[in-house]
Each structure stands twice: as structure tokens, then as C-alpha cells.
Design an enzyme around this catalytic site. Structure first.
Site, PDB file in Angstrom:
ATOM      1  N   THR A   9      14.199  -7.346   6.921  1.00 39.61           N
ATOM      2  CA  THR A   9      14.998  -7.272   8.149  1.00 39.61           C
ATOM      3  C   THR A   9      15.108  -8.606   8.874  1.00 39.61           C
ATOM      4  OG1 THR A   9      14.407  -4.964   8.440  1.00 39.61           O
ATOM      5  CG2 THR A   9      15.062  -6.132  10.420  1.00 39.61           C
ATOM      6  N   THR A  44      -2.105  -1.470   7.048  1.00 40.82           N
ATOM      7  CA  THR A  44      -1.171  -0.462   6.576  1.00 40.82           C
ATOM      8  C   THR A  44      -0.039  -0.377   7.594  1.00 40.82           C
ATOM      9  OG1 THR A  44      -1.039   1.781   5.689  1.00 40.82           O
ATOM     10  CG2 THR A  44      -2.324   1.542   7.670  1.00 40.82           C
ATOM     11  N   GLN A  88      -7.174  10.748   2.928  1.00 49.61           N
ATOM     12  CA  GLN A  88      -5.894  10.890   3.645  1.00 49.61           C
ATOM     13  C   GLN A  88      -6.042  10.403   5.087  1.00 49.61           C
ATOM     14  OE1 GLN A  88      -4.613  15.017   3.251  1.00 49.61           O
ATOM     15  NE2 GLN A  88      -4.750  14.896   1.034  1.00 49.61           N
TER      16      GLN A  88
HETATM   17  N1  ASP Z   1      13.609  -2.125   4.761  1.00 49.75           N
HETATM   18  C1  ASP Z   1      13.139  -3.357   5.329  1.00 49.75           C
HETATM   19  C2  ASP Z   1      12.254  -4.035   4.307  1.00 49.75           C
HETATM   20  O1  ASP Z   1      11.121  -3.684   4.162  1.00 49.75           O
HETATM   21  C3  ASP Z   1      12.407  -3.098   6.595  1.00 49.75           C
HETATM   22  C4  ASP Z   1      11.863  -4.332   7.278  1.00 49.75           C
HETATM   23  O2  ASP Z   1      12.016  -5.452   6.865  1.00 49.75           O
HETATM   24  O3  ASP Z   1      11.251  -4.150   8.331  1.00 49.75           O
HETATM   25  O4  ASP Z   1      12.714  -4.941   3.657  1.00 49.75           O
END
Ligand code: ASP
Length: 336
Positions: free
Chosen positions: A15, A163, A273
Site C-alpha cells: 500500500t 503478527t 490459537q
Molecule cells: N494488500 C496490501 C499488501 O499487503 C496491504 C498493505 O500493504 O497494507 O500488500
């Protein structure tokens, strides 16, 4: 300034560098570098020099694979002596897997490798990318970090302890079983004080190869035939996501299936979990039965780290006996 630190930025996608399009955000070659070039804060006198290497193609991190990890590791190895620190720009979805995998691939790191990204692209209003990247660059240049970390939402984490916890919040990452390393507030504070020690030994970069690994999340009423089918496939390792401190249904068919698979050489690792805490197969009869069946404790490791550690160990040509021992051994601060 002659003594400015030099940081290498490996931009893999995600992103952070995306651009709006009619189909939603997409990675566009050259767009991130151009956006950064127009932001004077990245060239502030206290900032290090940096060089951006854009990968081709830029990927959504859902498409990451052991091959991408190997490419990243070799890229950093090639430039290890030319730069003071390394930043990997990466999507958040699989960022914890990548940070974990690289933590195993690199042995004897004496420079920072910081993985970061953002929830909103750098070019957009209210983006968290600016703060994440500025701080990552600043920390890589000014703090003695000798391990693979994730920087996100003003916190520096040990990468293999993280995580992704929040799909659309800025505090996307958490380190459930290990303290945050640094916190960026008015000052950048050392929180855990336990970053990995610097070593004078030469950097070692191990090979990573694709392996046949599966995860099975237990739930009440799970049909054991599903597990049986899974274990009949050509599998090298299975991660069982169990209840609480590592418990599973006390079912004879389940235990017999696990025991038989384990005797055939399939590594079966017990991860909880629960997000926080550790597997302890001696806590309840329901857990003890699993250890009797040959299941290995995942202790307090994240599932991401167990997967990455399995990739790493299975790629080293080790015997099953050694892999079983190393799985529960602290190699890179990933386990208590
Ligand atoms: N779908 C994107 C990725 O992991 C989400 C992000 O970058 O936050 O590449």
C-alpha cells in the site's frame, strides 16, 4: 555532510507506494520515489542519505513467497558493505512472515534491517506512511540495531515476534510475547533494552526454498478425515493450531493419525490459537497426549515465525532429529 549514514531502501510493493485507480489502489512503477522526492522532510539535515531500489514487478504482499525472501536476502547481502542500514518497504498483509523469514536467513547481522509499510499510501491525505518511513530511516541511521525489525505506528518490534492484528487500524502490528524494542514519542525510547547484540562475525545468508507445509486450525467437531487426508498428501510439516496452552480433543483417531504421520517423518508443530502466552503440553492431559504422539511444542512463537522457521530449517538439509531440536531452540530471539 561527509559522515551522513547511507540507507538502502528495497521497495517491494504494498500500500505504501500505491496510487488510486478506477479499480482501487494499485502499485505504479516510479510513483513512490517521485512522491518522496517532493517531500522535503526526507531531506532534512538530520536524515540519512538513502537510495531507493524499486523491485520489478511491485507486488501486493499477498503474493510474497520464499523466492521473494531469497531475492531480498541476496539483494541486501550484495549491498551489505555499501550501506549502514536497510529498509524494506512491504505490504502489511504478510509483513510478519517476511520479517520472520529474513531473521532466520540472516545470521550475524550487525546492521539494521527494518521492514515497514503503511495502511494508507504515502501520497494520500492522513497517510501513516510518512511517519513510518521517516522514523524507520532515522532509527536505521541513529540506533544500534542488529536484527530484522518491523517499524509501525511509532513502535519498533523484533520482526519475528510480530503478527498483524488489525486489518484497517494504524496499530496493525503487535508483539504478543516480547516487549516493543523502541518507541518513537517526543524522543525515541528504548523499551525492552534487549535488542540483539552486535557480533563481529561475518554475515551469513542461508538458502530458502519452497517447502510443503500446511496449517490446520482445530475447532469443535472437526472431521478427522480432513486431517487424515491432509497428512496423506506429500507434506513435510503441519502446524496444528490448538486450544489454550496447546490442547486438542482427546480423540483416539486424532492421536493415532498424528502419531503415524509423525513416525513417517512429518513434523507436526503445536501452536496455540491464543495470541499471547506459551504452549505447554504438560499442562493438561489433552496436551500431553499430543506430545506422546510426537507433536513438537511451538512454545511462545507466533504462527508466522513457526512457518518461517520451518521453511528455513527444511531448506538446510538437516535431519528430522536436528530440526526437531532447533524448532524449540532460540535461534534469533524468536522464542523464549
Ligand atoms: N494488500 C496490501 C499488501 O499487503 C496491504 C498493505 O500493504 O497494507 O500488500
Amino acid at each position: 555532510m561527509a559522515d551522513k549514514k547511507r540507507i538502502y531502501i528495497a521497495y517491494t510493493g504494498g500500500t505504501i507506494g500505491m496510487k488510486p485507480s478506477k479499480d482501487g489502489f494499485i502499485p505504479v512503477a516510479g510513483y513512490l520515489s517521485q512522491t518522496i522526492a517532493n517531500m522535503p522532510e526526507f531531506y532534512h539535515e538530520d536524515m540519512p542519505e538513502f537510495e531507493i531500489h524499486e523491485y520489478n514487478p511491485l507486488i501486493d504482499s499477498a503474493n510474497v513467497s520464499p523466492q521473494v525472501w531469497q531475492t531480498l536476502a541476496l539483494d541486501i547481502q550484495k549491498r551489505y558493505h555499501d550501506f549502514d542500514g536497510f529498509i524494506i518497504l512491504h505490504g502489511t498483509d504478510t509483513m510478519s512472515y517476511t520479517a520472520s523469514a529474513l531473521s532466520f536467513v540472516f545470521e550475524n547481522l550487525s546492521k539494521p534491517v527494518i521492514v515497514t509499510g503503511s495502511q494508507i499510501p504515502l501520497s494520500q491525505l492522513r497517510s501513516d506512511a510518512r511517519v513510518n518511513l521517516l522514523n524507520s530511516l532515522y532509527i536505521a541511521a541513529h540506533h544500534p540495531i542488529n536484527e530484522v525489525c518491523i517499524f509501525f505506528n511509532n513502535q519498533l518490534f523484533r520482526g519475528n515476534r510480530t503478527t498483524k492484528q488489525y486489518a484497517d487500524g494504524f496499530d496493525a502490528f503487535v508483539s504478543p510475547n516480547y516487549p516493543v524494542l523502541l518507541e518513537a514519542g517526543i524522543e525515541i525510547k528504548n523499551i525492552a533494552g534487549q535488542t540483539q547484540k552486535s557480533v563481529n562475525t561475518r554475515l551469513r545468508v542461508s538458502e530458502l526454498e519452497a517447502q510443503s507445509i500446511a496449517i490446520l486450525h482445530l475447532f469443535p467437531g472437526l472431521d478427522w478425515q480432513v486431517l487424515d487426508n491432509l497428512l496423506k498428501s506429500p507434506l513435510q510439516a503441519l502446524v496444528l493450531l490448538t486450544y489454550g496452552v496447546g490442547n486438542a480433543q482427546q480423540d483416539e483417531q486424532l492421536l493415532a493419525t498424528l502419531k503415524e504421520a509423525s513416525e513417517r517423518g512429518i513434523l507436526i508443530v503445536n501452536c496455540s490459537q491464543c495470541l499471547k502466552g506459551s504452549v505447554n503440553m504438560e499442562g493438561y492431559a489433552t496436551g500431553h497426549a499430543l506430545s506422546e504422539a510426537g507433536v513438537i511444542s511451538g512454545l511462545d512463537m507466533t504462527t508466522e515465525t513457526v512457518i518461517a522457521k520451518l521453511y528455513y530449517l527444511l531448506s538446510q538439509g538437516l535431519s528430522n532429529k536436528v530440526i526437531r531440536e532447533l524448532l524449540v531452540t532460540d535461534l534469533r530471539g524468536e522464542v523464549r
